[in-house]
Design an enzyme around this catalytic site. Sequence first.
Site, PDB file in Angstrom:
ATOM      1  N   HIS A 192       0.773  -1.013  -0.123  1.00  0.00           N
ATOM      2  CA  HIS A 192       0.105  -0.025  -0.184  1.00  0.00           C
ATOM      3  C   HIS A 192       1.029   1.269  -0.141  1.00  0.00           C
ATOM      4  O   HIS A 192       1.836   1.306   0.550  1.00  0.00           O
ATOM      5  CB  HIS A 192      -0.802   0.131   0.950  1.00  0.00           C
ATOM      6  CG  HIS A 192      -0.121   0.265   2.674  1.00  0.00           C
ATOM      7  ND1 HIS A 192      -0.101   1.402   3.127  1.00  0.00           N
ATOM      8  CD2 HIS A 192      -0.073  -0.790   3.481  1.00  0.00           C
ATOM      9  CE1 HIS A 192       0.368   1.378   4.248  1.00  0.00           C
ATOM     10  NE2 HIS A 192       0.505  -0.101   4.451  1.00  0.00           N
ATOM     11  N   ASP A 204       6.324   2.007   6.023  1.00  0.00           N
ATOM     12  CA  ASP A 204       4.968   1.551   5.889  1.00  0.00           C
ATOM     13  C   ASP A 204       4.262   2.574   4.983  1.00  0.00           C
ATOM     14  O   ASP A 204       3.571   3.590   5.339  1.00  0.00           O
ATOM     15  CB  ASP A 204       4.583   1.732   7.394  1.00  0.00           C
ATOM     16  CG  ASP A 204       3.056   1.141   7.424  1.00  0.00           C
ATOM     17  OD1 ASP A 204       2.714   0.182   6.583  1.00  0.00           O
ATOM     18  OD2 ASP A 204       2.370   1.581   8.168  1.00  0.00           O
ATOM     19  N   GLU A 238      -4.892   1.432   2.509  1.00  0.00           N
ATOM     20  CA  GLU A 238      -4.843   0.319   3.587  1.00  0.00           C
ATOM     21  C   GLU A 238      -4.800   0.795   4.982  1.00  0.00           C
ATOM     22  O   GLU A 238      -5.318   0.509   6.016  1.00  0.00           O
ATOM     23  CB  GLU A 238      -3.457  -0.208   3.592  1.00  0.00           C
ATOM     24  CG  GLU A 238      -3.345  -1.583   4.276  1.00  0.00           C
ATOM     25  CD  GLU A 238      -2.790  -1.108   5.656  1.00  0.00           C
ATOM     26  OE1 GLU A 238      -2.655  -2.206   6.588  1.00  0.00           O
ATOM     27  OE2 GLU A 238      -2.317  -0.163   6.019  1.00  0.00           O
ATOM     28  N   GLU A 239      -4.301   2.250   5.125  1.00  0.00           N
ATOM     29  CA  GLU A 239      -4.396   2.902   6.541  1.00  0.00           C
ATOM     30  C   GLU A 239      -5.570   3.324   6.939  1.00  0.00           C
ATOM     31  O   GLU A 239      -5.942   3.724   8.008  1.00  0.00           O
ATOM     32  CB  GLU A 239      -3.271   4.043   6.424  1.00  0.00           C
ATOM     33  CG  GLU A 239      -1.921   3.657   6.156  1.00  0.00           C
ATOM     34  CD  GLU A 239      -1.241   2.796   7.449  1.00  0.00           C
ATOM     35  OE1 GLU A 239      -2.176   2.379   8.583  1.00  0.00           O
ATOM     36  OE2 GLU A 239      -0.113   2.308   7.557  1.00  0.00           O
ATOM     37  N   GLU A 265       3.954  -5.820   4.560  1.00  0.00           N
ATOM     38  CA  GLU A 265       3.760  -4.861   5.410  1.00  0.00           C
ATOM     39  C   GLU A 265       4.790  -4.139   6.119  1.00  0.00           C
ATOM     40  O   GLU A 265       6.054  -4.747   6.007  1.00  0.00           O
ATOM     41  CB  GLU A 265       2.579  -5.435   6.459  1.00  0.00           C
ATOM     42  CG  GLU A 265       1.011  -4.932   6.173  1.00  0.00           C
ATOM     43  CD  GLU A 265       1.062  -3.460   6.296  1.00  0.00           C
ATOM     44  OE1 GLU A 265       1.757  -2.639   6.941  1.00  0.00           O
ATOM     45  OE2 GLU A 265       0.017  -2.837   5.783  1.00  0.00           O
ATOM     46  N   HIS A 341       5.041   4.873  11.944  1.00  0.00           N
ATOM     47  CA  HIS A 341       3.973   5.802  11.732  1.00  0.00           C
ATOM     48  C   HIS A 341       4.195   7.088  12.475  1.00  0.00           C
ATOM     49  O   HIS A 341       3.414   7.839  13.077  1.00  0.00           O
ATOM     50  CB  HIS A 341       2.725   5.049  12.691  1.00  0.00           C
ATOM     51  CG  HIS A 341       1.874   4.396  11.860  1.00  0.00           C
ATOM     52  ND1 HIS A 341       0.644   3.764  12.371  1.00  0.00           N
ATOM     53  CD2 HIS A 341       2.180   3.817  10.745  1.00  0.00           C
ATOM     54  CE1 HIS A 341       0.179   3.134  11.295  1.00  0.00           C
ATOM     55  NE2 HIS A 341       1.307   2.865  10.503  1.00  0.00           N
TER      56      HIS A 341
END
Length: 891
Positions: A192, A204, A238-239, A265, A341
């Site tokens: 993603h 990510d 995806e998030e 991932e 993140h």
Amino acid sequence: MERSSAAVGAVRRLRTQGPQQPPQHPQQQRRRPEKEEEGRQGKKPGGGDRSSSPRRLPEARASLAPLLYLLGLRVLVHLSLERLVQPARGPQEFDAARARAYLDNITAFGPRVVGSPENEILTVNYLLQQIEAIEIESSNAHKISVDVQRPTGTFSIDFLGGFSSYYDNITNVVVKLEPRSGAEHAVLSNCHFDTVPNSPGASDDAVSCSVMLEILHTLSKSPEPLQHAIIFLFNGAEESVLQASHGFITQHHWAKSIRAFINLEAAGVGGKELVFQTGPENPWLVQAYISAAKHPFACVVAQEVFQSGIILAETDFRIYRDFGNIPGIDLAFIENGYIYHTKYDTADRILTDSIQRAGDNILGVLKYLAKSDNLAKTYEYRHGNVVFFDIFGVFVLAYPARVGTILNCVITALAVLYLGKKILQPRKRAISYLRELAVAAVFTFLSWFVALAGTLVVAVFISLIGRSLAWYTHFHVSIFLYGTAAVAKLIFVHTLVKRFYYKNTNEQFLGEIFFDVSLAFWSVMLALLTYLGLCSAFVSAIWVAFSLLTKLMTYKELKEKGATMKFVLVYLLGMFVPYLYLMYLNWVVFEMFIPSMGRSGSEIPPDILMASFVVMVSIFLSSYFLNFIYLARSTKKTIVTLTAVFAVAFILVCSGVFFPYSSDSANPRPKRVFLQHLTRRFHGLDGHLAKSDSGIWINGLDYSGMSHVTPHIPELNDTTRTKCEEESPLCGLPWILPVNYLFRKNWYLPAPVMIPKNSIRFQLLSKEQTPWDTTKLTFEIVGPSRMSMYLRSHQGVTLSKWSLGDGTPLANTGGDYFVYYSHGLQALPWHFWIEMKVSDEPVKGMVTLAVATHYVFGNDQKSVQLNALLERFPNWTFPSSWVSTYDEFVF
């Protein structure tokens, strides 16, 4: 030494006997010939008294040997892990340098949130340009097809207590590489390119998309055609709770050809990509990974821990498994989760070697699957699970779970035979042995309880005085604080037992009986895990098998010469494999566990979890070292040393020397904080505004709350703690996901009303009575790309049906209904309906409905007041912020 027929004398003889004879009940001993009696009393046939001066280990050897042994194993684990991220140089099919160029260009767009131009236009256009360039260079053996999908859909998921999701016009870039003649079946590779707000998302998950681009480039240039197609899904949502993968697997016309998938991932930034989920069933997929991956890193323990629900996370793996009924492999980067993140998740922090390693593995596996005959008929290979684990990154060992069950039963049977040999004696001896074994087991469990209880008392005290997470940046603090406390208590309890209960008892006999207790414990664990059908039982099997082997190797030395240094060395050598592998597993768990405590919520005391985990590890690591306590001459210096180390660590932690967070630019450990400039409006049953307020709503993502930030921003204290609006769903606060039960401590600073330019429009389109005696309400909402909707039915009213999910409303654990919404560009107004069944006439309406908006990108994301507050946060924090609104209505 005189012989006596009195019971007291017999007890003394039992406790002074060595391991030469099975223990007997002291009151039933019979007289033996003189030569045999001399052996029981410790005399050699040729003379020399061993009982009066038994061969025991000096304390230094008894304590330093296990310590140095464990430290040496930790070094070996570190070296093996370092090798994983530094594959050998040489000609490679996969070009990490080109993949890094893709990564740099994607992350240069900045945060890529669903609905933002960066995500929906800039990144999509870049991907299409690179795919077009790859297609130009591809060989004639392949055909490349490209499709940009904009799905709309809805589903429900029992994650975070259960909620529903709705998405509109989100983006997928789908590429199919297949032979010129076409292919009936396909394998899917998924990444993603979208991110969470305020993070460039290098690991990510931009690096995975970059790896996939380079794999597409490499495969397309090969003159050798594939047997099956490979579909590369670059998913753009995806998030936003796995929406894009659902849109693809349930709506795209290529999805029906997919027979297996690989999901890429991240739970950390770079490092090693761990295979932490496979299946369901289809053990041939694990075999494919084993055969094709150059640098394997996989463990079924991680799979069973993740799927147990202990870790509050999900990946696209679940969507493909549950909604597509497709087997697959889930991989994730796990190293350095401290900056996952956050704004620090940048491309420069990902090693080129790590990219090369991931590319080698995924390219190899995809090529293997695309040429595998199994892919065409995967339904024929759904026969059970598989036990798999890598051996220090060198290779993966795997075997069917049914074979594992047989092995576990055989190993358990061997342990039973070993213990049974001591039980299947004349009745009097058997009873004596069982009694001694039971007493030793009670003392062992008592030592575990004392270690756990005492260490938890320390953890609770540390939490109460506000010194939690001292080990967050300084990992070894947890070992010096909780590890020394646990081990000191374990040794102390057994020392007291040895001194007062086992006084004058032969040390060799005690060493053997406590070895048997550890063996019995691991055997019971093995039998229990096997009975529960857990593949992780292989860990217990290793501990049982090698302990039996070690016993075979050391029995003669201990019997003839006692606890010599040779005995210690052979003993440690025999237990090398189980201890090394447990240290290896501990590293994986710590690598994932510690960073997650920085985002685990305000209600979970991390020090209690950490203390419990350290005690558990201490118990496991000490299990086959307990007998050293009884073979040693003394343990005083060891206990004093451990207590002194603990006392120093305790004082330093209580004094605040170990600050939890770090602003080190090379290795940051930030404190995560969410801030929302919020405007709330509460409407009554008549539709008029009943009350409203505005402020900056603040959530600290870890247990320490704002205690460390308050000195920098004094107004963040208990007087500004948020109060729950009991009459409103989810306390009347704009939760982006239903995690309010994890973050009950939050703050609300008054601030001027902030009205976004793209304000929400909400209206009731219709209200009608249905033939089946329900009331149907139809609504329309127009707002930003990310919103949350909450519903609470009133007393006497049931929410029976709606147009979301599968049509059956899914309530959250709190009893409210939560709907997550996102859209891409040019989305239509959101229309939905709900049906209410009224059993009793409600006094204050049927349902309360609230809508929270989240402006996570663009001009509406910031405000003057929000920017001013952000500047006051210290540099060791990562404050992620945006503007929100909350509107509540009663119908």
